[in-house]
Design a protein around this motif. Structure first.
Motif, PDB file in Angstrom:
ATOM      1  N   VAL A  71       9.920   4.759  -4.518  1.00  0.00           N
ATOM      2  CA  VAL A  71       9.188   3.904  -3.576  1.00  0.00           C
ATOM      3  C   VAL A  71       8.669   2.676  -4.310  1.00  0.00           C
ATOM      4  CG1 VAL A  71       7.135   3.710  -2.104  1.00  0.00           C
ATOM      5  CG2 VAL A  71       8.512   5.800  -2.050  1.00  0.00           C
ATOM      6  N   ASN A  72       8.841   1.523  -3.718  1.00  0.00           N
ATOM      7  CA  ASN A  72       8.350   0.282  -4.316  1.00  0.00           C
ATOM      8  C   ASN A  72       6.869   0.080  -4.016  1.00  0.00           C
ATOM      9  OD1 ASN A  72       7.791  -2.862  -3.896  1.00  0.00           O
ATOM     10  ND2 ASN A  72       9.407  -2.648  -5.415  1.00  0.00           N
ATOM     11  N   ASP A  73       6.070  -0.055  -5.056  1.00  0.00           N
ATOM     12  CA  ASP A  73       4.654  -0.442  -4.985  1.00  0.00           C
ATOM     13  C   ASP A  73       3.667   0.553  -4.361  1.00  0.00           C
ATOM     14  OD1 ASP A  73       4.982  -2.793  -6.304  1.00  0.00           O
ATOM     15  OD2 ASP A  73       4.915  -4.078  -4.546  1.00  0.00           O
ATOM     16  N   ASP A  74       4.049   1.204  -3.295  1.00  0.00           N
ATOM     17  CA  ASP A  74       3.102   1.998  -2.507  1.00  0.00           C
ATOM     18  C   ASP A  74       2.914   3.411  -3.070  1.00  0.00           C
ATOM     19  OD1 ASP A  74       1.649   3.282  -0.484  1.00  0.00           O
ATOM     20  OD2 ASP A  74       2.625   2.131   1.106  1.00  0.00           O
ATOM     21  N   VAL A  75       1.957   3.554  -3.989  1.00  0.00           N
ATOM     22  CA  VAL A  75       1.706   4.835  -4.652  1.00  0.00           C
ATOM     23  C   VAL A  75       1.302   5.909  -3.639  1.00  0.00           C
ATOM     24  CG1 VAL A  75       0.300   6.049  -6.377  1.00  0.00           C
ATOM     25  CG2 VAL A  75       1.044   3.696  -6.807  1.00  0.00           C
ATOM     26  N   GLU A  76       0.441   5.528  -2.701  1.00  0.00           N
ATOM     27  CA  GLU A  76      -0.035   6.487  -1.701  1.00  0.00           C
ATOM     28  C   GLU A  76       1.123   7.054  -0.877  1.00  0.00           C
ATOM     29  OE1 GLU A  76      -3.048   6.678   2.170  1.00  0.00           O
ATOM     30  OE2 GLU A  76      -3.144   4.953   0.820  1.00  0.00           O
ATOM     31  N   LEU A  77       2.035   6.186  -0.440  1.00  0.00           N
ATOM     32  CA  LEU A  77       3.188   6.626   0.332  1.00  0.00           C
ATOM     33  C   LEU A  77       4.096   7.509  -0.517  1.00  0.00           C
ATOM     34  CD1 LEU A  77       4.946   6.516   2.908  1.00  0.00           C
ATOM     35  CD2 LEU A  77       6.028   4.461   1.962  1.00  0.00           C
ATOM     36  N   ALA A  78       4.323   7.101  -1.755  1.00  0.00           N
ATOM     37  CA  ALA A  78       5.205   7.859  -2.640  1.00  0.00           C
ATOM     38  C   ALA A  78       4.716   9.288  -2.824  1.00  0.00           C
ATOM     39  CB  ALA A  78       5.320   7.161  -3.994  1.00  0.00           C
ATOM     40  N   VAL A  79       3.409   9.437  -3.031  1.00  0.00           N
ATOM     41  CA  VAL A  79       2.824  10.772  -3.227  1.00  0.00           C
ATOM     42  C   VAL A  79       2.861  11.564  -1.917  1.00  0.00           C
ATOM     43  CG1 VAL A  79       0.707  12.024  -3.780  1.00  0.00           C
ATOM     44  CG2 VAL A  79       1.364  10.034  -5.147  1.00  0.00           C
ATOM     45  N   LYS A  80       2.540  10.883  -0.827  1.00  0.00           N
ATOM     46  CA  LYS A  80       2.459  11.548   0.481  1.00  0.00           C
ATOM     47  C   LYS A  80       3.781  12.174   0.912  1.00  0.00           C
ATOM     48  CE  LYS A  80       0.785  10.683   5.203  1.00  0.00           C
ATOM     49  NZ  LYS A  80       0.226   9.657   6.113  1.00  0.00           N
ATOM     50  N   ILE A  81       4.870  11.454   0.680  1.00  0.00           N
ATOM     51  CA  ILE A  81       6.163  11.962   1.146  1.00  0.00           C
ATOM     52  C   ILE A  81       6.905  12.755   0.073  1.00  0.00           C
ATOM     53  CG2 ILE A  81       6.376  10.063   2.799  1.00  0.00           C
ATOM     54  CD1 ILE A  81       8.511   8.837   0.963  1.00  0.00           C
ATOM     55  N   GLY A  82       6.363  12.773  -1.146  1.00  0.00           N
ATOM     56  CA  GLY A  82       7.007  13.531  -2.217  1.00  0.00           C
ATOM     57  C   GLY A  82       8.207  12.833  -2.818  1.00  0.00           C
ATOM     58  N   ALA A  83       8.084  11.524  -3.049  1.00  0.00           N
ATOM     59  CA  ALA A  83       9.168  10.751  -3.653  1.00  0.00           C
ATOM     60  C   ALA A  83       9.393  11.183  -5.104  1.00  0.00           C
ATOM     61  CB  ALA A  83       8.841   9.264  -3.596  1.00  0.00           C
ATOM     62  N   ASP A  84      10.513  10.756  -5.662  1.00  0.00           N
ATOM     63  CA  ASP A  84      10.830  11.088  -7.051  1.00  0.00           C
ATOM     64  C   ASP A  84      10.202  10.105  -8.036  1.00  0.00           C
ATOM     65  OD1 ASP A  84      12.691  13.329  -6.517  1.00  0.00           O
ATOM     66  OD2 ASP A  84      13.857  11.753  -5.538  1.00  0.00           O
ATOM     67  N   GLY A  85       9.745   8.961  -7.504  1.00  0.00           N
ATOM     68  CA  GLY A  85       9.160   7.985  -8.408  1.00  0.00           C
ATOM     69  C   GLY A  85       8.565   6.808  -7.674  1.00  0.00           C
ATOM     70  N   ILE A  86       7.990   5.926  -8.455  1.00  0.00           N
ATOM     71  CA  ILE A  86       7.338   4.723  -7.934  1.00  0.00           C
ATOM     72  C   ILE A  86       7.742   3.556  -8.830  1.00  0.00           C
ATOM     73  CG2 ILE A  86       5.235   5.248  -9.257  1.00  0.00           C
ATOM     74  CD1 ILE A  86       5.025   3.575  -5.882  1.00  0.00           C
ATOM     75  N   HIS A  87       7.980   2.387  -8.232  1.00  0.00           N
ATOM     76  CA  HIS A  87       8.279   1.194  -9.027  1.00  0.00           C
ATOM     77  C   HIS A  87       7.188   0.169  -8.771  1.00  0.00           C
ATOM     78  CE1 HIS A  87      10.955  -1.434 -11.364  1.00  0.00           C
ATOM     79  NE2 HIS A  87      10.317  -2.385 -10.676  1.00  0.00           N
ATOM     80  N   ILE A  88       6.602  -0.345  -9.837  1.00  0.00           N
ATOM     81  CA  ILE A  88       5.488  -1.284  -9.719  1.00  0.00           C
ATOM     82  C   ILE A  88       5.794  -2.614 -10.402  1.00  0.00           C
ATOM     83  CG2 ILE A  88       3.716   0.497  -9.465  1.00  0.00           C
ATOM     84  CD1 ILE A  88       3.120   0.204 -12.462  1.00  0.00           C
ATOM     85  N   GLY A  89       5.083  -3.654  -9.956  1.00  0.00           N
ATOM     86  CA  GLY A  89       5.259  -4.979 -10.519  1.00  0.00           C
ATOM     87  C   GLY A  89       4.098  -5.363 -11.421  1.00  0.00           C
ATOM     88  N   GLN A  90       4.157  -6.591 -11.932  1.00  0.00           N
ATOM     89  CA  GLN A  90       3.104  -7.061 -12.839  1.00  0.00           C
ATOM     90  C   GLN A  90       1.777  -7.281 -12.115  1.00  0.00           C
ATOM     91  OE1 GLN A  90       3.155  -7.455 -16.303  1.00  0.00           O
ATOM     92  NE2 GLN A  90       5.013  -6.227 -16.005  1.00  0.00           N
ATOM     93  N   GLY A  91       1.818  -7.417 -10.797  1.00  0.00           N
ATOM     94  CA  GLY A  91       0.581  -7.617 -10.050  1.00  0.00           C
ATOM     95  C   GLY A  91      -0.111  -6.321  -9.678  1.00  0.00           C
ATOM     96  N   ASP A  92       0.518  -5.205 -10.004  1.00  0.00           N
ATOM     97  CA  ASP A  92      -0.058  -3.896  -9.695  1.00  0.00           C
ATOM     98  C   ASP A  92      -0.823  -3.365 -10.899  1.00  0.00           C
ATOM     99  OD1 ASP A  92       1.213  -3.697  -7.080  1.00  0.00           O
ATOM    100  OD2 ASP A  92       3.088  -3.498  -8.194  1.00  0.00           O
ATOM    101  N   GLU A  93      -1.510  -2.226 -10.723  1.00  0.00           N
ATOM    102  CA  GLU A  93      -2.213  -1.648 -11.857  1.00  0.00           C
ATOM    103  C   GLU A  93      -1.204  -1.115 -12.866  1.00  0.00           C
ATOM    104  OE1 GLU A  93      -4.752   1.469 -10.501  1.00  0.00           O
ATOM    105  OE2 GLU A  93      -3.275   2.297  -9.151  1.00  0.00           O
ATOM    106  N   PRO A  94      -1.622  -0.947 -14.130  1.00  0.00           N
ATOM    107  CA  PRO A  94      -0.702  -0.517 -15.186  1.00  0.00           C
ATOM    108  C   PRO A  94      -0.080   0.852 -14.909  1.00  0.00           C
ATOM    109  CG  PRO A  94      -2.777  -1.307 -16.113  1.00  0.00           C
ATOM    110  CD  PRO A  94      -2.986  -1.192 -14.647  1.00  0.00           C
ATOM    111  N   ALA A  95       1.077   1.068 -15.498  1.00  0.00           N
ATOM    112  CA  ALA A  95       1.773   2.340 -15.333  1.00  0.00           C
ATOM    113  C   ALA A  95       0.907   3.509 -15.786  1.00  0.00           C
ATOM    114  CB  ALA A  95       3.078   2.319 -16.122  1.00  0.00           C
ATOM    115  N   SER A  96       0.109   3.291 -16.828  1.00  0.00           N
ATOM    116  CA  SER A  96      -0.750   4.363 -17.349  1.00  0.00           C
ATOM    117  C   SER A  96      -1.756   4.828 -16.298  1.00  0.00           C
ATOM    118  CB  SER A  96      -1.487   3.892 -18.609  1.00  0.00           C
ATOM    119  OG  SER A  96      -2.219   2.706 -18.334  1.00  0.00           O
ATOM    120  N   GLU A  97      -2.251   3.896 -15.474  1.00  0.00           N
ATOM    121  CA  GLU A  97      -3.197   4.246 -14.409  1.00  0.00           C
ATOM    122  C   GLU A  97      -2.474   4.904 -13.230  1.00  0.00           C
ATOM    123  OE1 GLU A  97      -6.580   4.069 -14.487  1.00  0.00           O
ATOM    124  OE2 GLU A  97      -6.173   3.617 -16.589  1.00  0.00           O
TER     125      GLU A  97
END
Length: 211
Positions: A71-97
């Motif tokens: 799922v692109n950007d949307d962490v909440e959606l990714a977790v809610k539907i049980g996705a395999d991963g999340i892709h984030i950009g430079q404007g999002d919070e760090p991968a560690s968070e």
């Protein structure tokens, strides 16, 4: 993340095709894509409930065919539907968070254009990097100027060893150059989503990058 799964990485939202997204995805999978990212963005994108419904429909298709669903950007959606991963950009919070908010099995990909961004992604334990644009693209209205395959060569030269996917303006004509530069895969939107026959387009790309 197994880098072989990044070889032919298809990205799509409803705004990227005039056809039924579910049918396009099925065709793309039949043609040989190895990973899928749901990216619902822009004024033509679906909203809220419709977005979740579409995400679940596409996730189900990927599950049936053992294709990773990102799922692109949307962490909440990714977790809610049980996705395999999340892709984030430079404007999002760090991968560690982000990793603190998701199950351990979920992968995190990070868009990184410069060496500094790539090094930060590595420090934050990103599972892979998406870098580009490789070439000029019309799929993203806010796309930066192209960095070309040389951008990947530079990342490799300066010690970036985690999987890298090249993105932006990639077609049959230039995909091989991106892989030759050191990418583990190529990521495409319109080359498949807007093709008259998505299965044929995906198959041609898959055959090309296996040469």
């Amino acid at each position: 993340m197994n880098k072989e799964l990044l070889l032919l990485y298809f990205i799509m939202g409803s705004q990227d095709t005039e056809q039924n997204p579910a049918e396009v995805l099925k065709q793309a999978i039949a043609g040989g894509i190895t990973c899928f990212q749901f990216r619902e963005k822009g004024p033509a994108a679906t909203q809220a409930l419709q977005m979740e419904e579409l995400a679940r429909e596409l996730l189900s298709i990927c599950r049936t065919h053992s294709i990773p669903f990102i799922v692109n950007d949307d962490v909440e959606l990714a977790v809610k539907i049980g996705a395999d991963g999340i892709h984030i950009g430079q404007g999002d919070e760090p991968a560690s968070e982000v990793k603190k908010k998701i199950p351990p099995h979920m992968v995190v990909g990070v868009s990184a254009k410069t060496l500094a961004e790539a090094e930060r992604a590595v420090q934050d334990k990103a599972d892979y990097i998406g870098t580009g644009p490789m070439y000029a693209t019309t799929s993203k209205e806010d796309a930066d100027d192209p960095i070309g395959p040389e951008g990947i060569q530079d990342l490799r030269k300066f010690g970036i060893t985690i999987p890298i996917v090249g993105i932006g303006g990639i077609t049959e004509a230039n995909a091989a150059r991106v892989l030759k530069a050191g990418a583990d895969g190529v990521s495409l939107i319109s080359a498949i989503s807007r093709a008259p026959e998505p299965e044929k387009a995906a198959r041609s790309l898959r055959q090309l990058i296996h040469k």
